[in-house]
Design a protein around this motif. Sequence first.
Motif, PDB file in Angstrom:
ATOM      1  N   TYR A 143       0.856  -1.186   0.000  1.00  0.00           N
ATOM      2  CA  TYR A 143       0.000   0.000   0.000  1.00  0.00           C
ATOM      3  C   TYR A 143       0.892   1.235   0.000  1.00  0.00           C
ATOM      4  O   TYR A 143       1.760   1.378   0.868  1.00  0.00           O
ATOM      5  CB  TYR A 143      -0.907   0.013   1.235  1.00  0.00           C
ATOM      6  N   PRO A 144       0.691   2.118  -0.994  1.00  0.00           N
ATOM      7  CA  PRO A 144       1.690   3.170  -1.214  1.00  0.00           C
ATOM      8  C   PRO A 144       1.690   4.341  -0.208  1.00  0.00           C
ATOM      9  O   PRO A 144       2.707   4.993  -0.054  1.00  0.00           O
ATOM     10  CB  PRO A 144       1.359   3.679  -2.619  1.00  0.00           C
ATOM     11  N   GLU A 145       0.569   4.623   0.459  1.00  0.00           N
ATOM     12  CA  GLU A 145       0.538   5.849   1.265  1.00  0.00           C
ATOM     13  C   GLU A 145       1.218   5.640   2.627  1.00  0.00           C
ATOM     14  O   GLU A 145       0.845   4.755   3.393  1.00  0.00           O
ATOM     15  CB  GLU A 145      -0.903   6.334   1.444  1.00  0.00           C
ATOM     16  N   THR A 146       2.164   6.503   2.909  1.00  0.00           N
ATOM     17  CA  THR A 146       2.909   6.418   4.169  1.00  0.00           C
ATOM     18  C   THR A 146       2.100   7.069   5.294  1.00  0.00           C
ATOM     19  O   THR A 146       1.181   7.853   5.038  1.00  0.00           O
ATOM     20  CB  THR A 146       4.245   7.175   4.058  1.00  0.00           C
ATOM     21  N   PRO A 147       2.458   6.780   6.537  1.00  0.00           N
ATOM     22  CA  PRO A 147       1.797   7.457   7.660  1.00  0.00           C
ATOM     23  C   PRO A 147       1.888   8.985   7.537  1.00  0.00           C
ATOM     24  O   PRO A 147       0.893   9.690   7.773  1.00  0.00           O
ATOM     25  CB  PRO A 147       2.585   6.954   8.874  1.00  0.00           C
ATOM     26  N   GLU A 148       3.034   9.490   7.123  1.00  0.00           N
ATOM     27  CA  GLU A 148       3.226  10.944   7.026  1.00  0.00           C
ATOM     28  C   GLU A 148       2.279  11.543   5.991  1.00  0.00           C
ATOM     29  O   GLU A 148       1.673  12.587   6.206  1.00  0.00           O
ATOM     30  CB  GLU A 148       4.675  11.274   6.632  1.00  0.00           C
ATOM     31  N   TYR A 149       2.183  10.848   4.834  1.00  0.00           N
ATOM     32  CA  TYR A 149       1.308  11.349   3.774  1.00  0.00           C
ATOM     33  C   TYR A 149      -0.154  11.368   4.236  1.00  0.00           C
ATOM     34  O   TYR A 149      -0.863  12.357   4.094  1.00  0.00           O
ATOM     35  CB  TYR A 149       1.452  10.483   2.516  1.00  0.00           C
ATOM     36  N   MET A 150      -0.580  10.259   4.822  1.00  0.00           N
ATOM     37  CA  MET A 150      -1.983  10.192   5.253  1.00  0.00           C
ATOM     38  C   MET A 150      -2.260  11.223   6.347  1.00  0.00           C
ATOM     39  O   MET A 150      -3.348  11.784   6.420  1.00  0.00           O
ATOM     40  CB  MET A 150      -2.332   8.784   5.743  1.00  0.00           C
ATOM     41  N   ALA A 151      -1.251  11.485   7.180  1.00  0.00           N
ATOM     42  CA  ALA A 151      -1.422  12.478   8.239  1.00  0.00           C
ATOM     43  C   ALA A 151      -1.643  13.861   7.630  1.00  0.00           C
ATOM     44  O   ALA A 151      -2.545  14.602   8.036  1.00  0.00           O
ATOM     45  CB  ALA A 151      -0.202  12.488   9.149  1.00  0.00           C
ATOM     46  N   GLU A 152      -0.837  14.197   6.609  1.00  0.00           N
ATOM     47  CA  GLU A 152      -1.008  15.506   5.970  1.00  0.00           C
ATOM     48  C   GLU A 152      -2.371  15.614   5.298  1.00  0.00           C
ATOM     49  O   GLU A 152      -3.013  16.661   5.324  1.00  0.00           O
ATOM     50  CB  GLU A 152       0.110  15.760   4.944  1.00  0.00           C
ATOM     51  N   MET A 153      -2.828  14.515   4.686  1.00  0.00           N
ATOM     52  CA  MET A 153      -4.137  14.544   4.037  1.00  0.00           C
ATOM     53  C   MET A 153      -5.247  14.679   5.085  1.00  0.00           C
ATOM     54  O   MET A 153      -6.305  15.235   4.804  1.00  0.00           O
ATOM     55  CB  MET A 153      -4.358  13.284   3.196  1.00  0.00           C
ATOM     56  N   SER A 154      -4.997  14.169   6.284  1.00  0.00           N
ATOM     57  CA  SER A 154      -5.994  14.303   7.347  1.00  0.00           C
ATOM     58  C   SER A 154      -6.263  15.774   7.656  1.00  0.00           C
ATOM     59  O   SER A 154      -7.370  16.153   8.022  1.00  0.00           O
ATOM     60  CB  SER A 154      -5.509  13.636   8.641  1.00  0.00           C
ATOM     61  N   PRO A 165      -1.240   0.849  12.844  1.00  0.00           N
ATOM     62  CA  PRO A 165      -1.166   1.721  14.019  1.00  0.00           C
ATOM     63  C   PRO A 165      -0.246   2.929  13.785  1.00  0.00           C
ATOM     64  O   PRO A 165      -0.514   4.022  14.298  1.00  0.00           O
ATOM     65  CB  PRO A 165      -0.619   0.788  15.106  1.00  0.00           C
ATOM     66  N   GLU A 166       0.811   2.755  12.973  1.00  0.00           N
ATOM     67  CA  GLU A 166       1.712   3.897  12.686  1.00  0.00           C
ATOM     68  C   GLU A 166       0.977   4.997  11.921  1.00  0.00           C
ATOM     69  O   GLU A 166       1.189   6.180  12.170  1.00  0.00           O
ATOM     70  CB  GLU A 166       2.932   3.435  11.868  1.00  0.00           C
ATOM     71  N   HIS A 167       0.129   4.582  10.965  1.00  0.00           N
ATOM     72  CA  HIS A 167      -0.669   5.585  10.237  1.00  0.00           C
ATOM     73  C   HIS A 167      -1.565   6.339  11.217  1.00  0.00           C
ATOM     74  O   HIS A 167      -1.671   7.561  11.161  1.00  0.00           O
ATOM     75  CB  HIS A 167      -1.557   4.907   9.177  1.00  0.00           C
ATOM     76  N   ILE A 168      -2.214   5.598  12.098  1.00  0.00           N
ATOM     77  CA  ILE A 168      -3.168   6.218  13.016  1.00  0.00           C
ATOM     78  C   ILE A 168      -2.434   7.166  13.976  1.00  0.00           C
ATOM     79  O   ILE A 168      -2.909   8.274  14.270  1.00  0.00           O
ATOM     80  CB  ILE A 168      -3.955   5.126  13.787  1.00  0.00           C
ATOM     81  N   ARG A 169      -1.256   6.739  14.434  1.00  0.00           N
ATOM     82  CA  ARG A 169      -0.473   7.585  15.349  1.00  0.00           C
ATOM     83  C   ARG A 169      -0.128   8.913  14.663  1.00  0.00           C
ATOM     84  O   ARG A 169      -0.290   9.986  15.250  1.00  0.00           O
ATOM     85  CB  ARG A 169       0.797   6.848  15.771  1.00  0.00           C
ATOM     86  N   ALA A 170       0.319   8.838  13.399  1.00  0.00           N
ATOM     87  CA  ALA A 170       0.703  10.050  12.666  1.00  0.00           C
ATOM     88  C   ALA A 170      -0.513  10.944  12.436  1.00  0.00           C
ATOM     89  O   ALA A 170      -0.434  12.177  12.545  1.00  0.00           O
ATOM     90  CB  ALA A 170       1.342   9.663  11.328  1.00  0.00           C
ATOM     91  N   MET A 171      -1.646  10.318  12.144  1.00  0.00           N
ATOM     92  CA  MET A 171      -2.869  11.107  11.915  1.00  0.00           C
ATOM     93  C   MET A 171      -3.309  11.777  13.224  1.00  0.00           C
ATOM     94  O   MET A 171      -3.817  12.896  13.220  1.00  0.00           O
ATOM     95  CB  MET A 171      -3.974  10.194  11.374  1.00  0.00           C
ATOM     96  N   GLY A 172      -3.090  11.096  14.318  1.00  0.00           N
ATOM     97  CA  GLY A 172      -3.472  11.631  15.620  1.00  0.00           C
ATOM     98  C   GLY A 172      -2.737  12.924  15.956  1.00  0.00           C
ATOM     99  O   GLY A 172      -3.311  13.853  16.527  1.00  0.00           O
ATOM    100  N   LYS A 173      -1.479  12.988  15.577  1.00  0.00           N
ATOM    101  CA  LYS A 173      -0.707  14.220  15.821  1.00  0.00           C
ATOM    102  C   LYS A 173      -1.341  15.402  15.099  1.00  0.00           C
ATOM    103  O   LYS A 173      -1.448  16.495  15.635  1.00  0.00           O
ATOM    104  CB  LYS A 173       0.736  14.044  15.300  1.00  0.00           C
ATOM    105  N   VAL A 174      -1.742  15.151  13.848  1.00  0.00           N
ATOM    106  CA  VAL A 174      -2.354  16.217  13.052  1.00  0.00           C
ATOM    107  C   VAL A 174      -3.710  16.612  13.644  1.00  0.00           C
ATOM    108  O   VAL A 174      -4.056  17.796  13.691  1.00  0.00           O
ATOM    109  CB  VAL A 174      -2.483  15.772  11.578  1.00  0.00           C
ATOM    110  N   VAL A 175      -4.452  15.618  14.128  1.00  0.00           N
ATOM    111  CA  VAL A 175      -5.732  15.925  14.763  1.00  0.00           C
ATOM    112  C   VAL A 175      -5.497  16.867  15.957  1.00  0.00           C
ATOM    113  O   VAL A 175      -6.173  17.896  16.098  1.00  0.00           O
ATOM    114  CB  VAL A 175      -6.462  14.639  15.232  1.00  0.00           C
ATOM    115  N   ASP A 176      -4.505  16.541  16.774  1.00  0.00           N
ATOM    116  CA  ASP A 176      -4.209  17.387  17.943  1.00  0.00           C
ATOM    117  C   ASP A 176      -3.826  18.804  17.521  1.00  0.00           C
ATOM    118  O   ASP A 176      -4.322  19.779  18.076  1.00  0.00           O
ATOM    119  CB  ASP A 176      -3.060  16.768  18.761  1.00  0.00           C
ATOM    120  N   GLU A 177      -2.950  18.903  16.522  1.00  0.00           N
ATOM    121  CA  GLU A 177      -2.520  20.231  16.044  1.00  0.00           C
ATOM    122  C   GLU A 177      -3.709  21.043  15.550  1.00  0.00           C
ATOM    123  O   GLU A 177      -3.862  22.222  15.889  1.00  0.00           O
ATOM    124  CB  GLU A 177      -1.543  20.077  14.876  1.00  0.00           C
TER     125      GLU A 177
END
Lengths: 213, 304
Positions: free
Chosen positions: B251-262, B281-293
Amino acid sequence: MEILKQIAQCLEVGDDAVVPPLVRQALAEGIVPKTILDEGLIAGMNTVGEKFRVHDIFLPDVLLAAKAMYAGMDVLKPLLISAGVSSRGRVVIGSVQGDLHDIGKNLVGIVLKGAGFEVIDLGNDVAAEKFVAAAKSQDACVIGMSALLTTTMPVMKEVVDLLKKENLDGRIKTIIGGAPVSQNYAGEIGADAYGYDCAQAVAGVKKLAAAVL
Amino acid sequence: MEAITSRVGRGQVLLADGAIGSLLMARGLPRGAAPESLNLSHPETLEEIARLYLDAGAEIIQTNTFGASPLKLANYGLADQTAAINENAVRAVRRAVGERAYVSASCGPSGKILQPYGDTEAEKMFESFQTQMQALIGAGADIICVETMSDVSEAQLAIQAARSVSPSIPVMATMTFEATARGFFTIMGVTIEKACRVLEKAGADLIGSNCGNGSLQMVAIAKEFRKFTGLPLLIQANAGVPELRAGQVHYPETPEYMAEMSRDLIRTGVAVIGGCCGTTPEHIRAMGKVVDEEMQKRHGLPVD
């Protein structure tokens, strides 16, 4: 022949009440059953397959068209049998994994039946061993496999490899199709043919069956 | 715990979990077996996966009950175990998360097609969903998640089945769309406009889309939903469209990419963000940071 066009069009819109009387009318006009099948029903179903592929129509339209196809087939079947149109061979088909999206495989099955093949549909989530075992026990000449998810494509290669291992690749041929699959992929895994759409898949099966039988 | 509906009503964005199926396979689920059969044989595996997502910051954790309606379980000869399969799944997630996260009970398509296109009567499908909902709600699910639907009538039946068991339980509903030259449609030909209209009328509290698409398309889908509904939105993208690399699925999308798209999803007004196929879980963790920001920005707090 206007009536054949009319049959194809009514099939395309899924009118299963009108297709059988039109088929009977075509027979009354003296058109042979085989021509009604090929140029009426199958021609219509091929158009449906193509429109579905380009998202011009959706699953409900395909399902209604399939019902209309079967309604027309019911009229023709006894005539085709008594006319001695013999089976073109047996084909085992299945999705290596599936859900609603296995409609592509079902469409191919419908048209193959219409084209005179005996079709053994193994359904969804079919494992490599099951494809090969069914083809052996049913004495099929072609295995048709559909994949809708990239994640399940490797099963196709397993089937090809298994046939080679059992020295069956000479008499059981493979054809693959489905959204993530390509001619390149068929070449890569050593499948005998690839069907881009329903019409191409059926043409491919005919060619393979003719080569084996 | 404050209800999800109340929290999103206050403008909060909640983080949901990611894919379960791939984690189950990595833990020995045999191909061709019903993923839900593990609910009977290995409930501890479900707990383990729930804890992974809880640790990654998810506040909404799904149960392994996507295909656990009796109509679907019948394919595996498991229909008579419907109650135990669903109850075990809810209890396993509850044991893992306690009151630190919401237990979201997944309910996927029946695999059957309603009349007149298919052969299944609406009443039969409703009863099937109702049987599943009784077990899920009876075992203490916090919210129902009707998901990955293609037929909006089927989604409607599932929502109504949940409501028939509990008039007050929150319900989320997602459908899966394909991008076509004429816009987004489900394989059954349902547009986003129609999905909004029917799901809203059926009584869903949150609606949106999951699966079938990577993050970029999901932003477009979320914007389209926003045009037609005022309900809070829920989006769970795949980690892109899977590719085969040397015979391995990737699956091509990295945690960082999905986080930015979030970030784009949150700014479009999405209230619940999670992942679907290929997310970890790594994708979700990265997305969580963006949610907090984004939440800190939304509430005028400095971002640290």
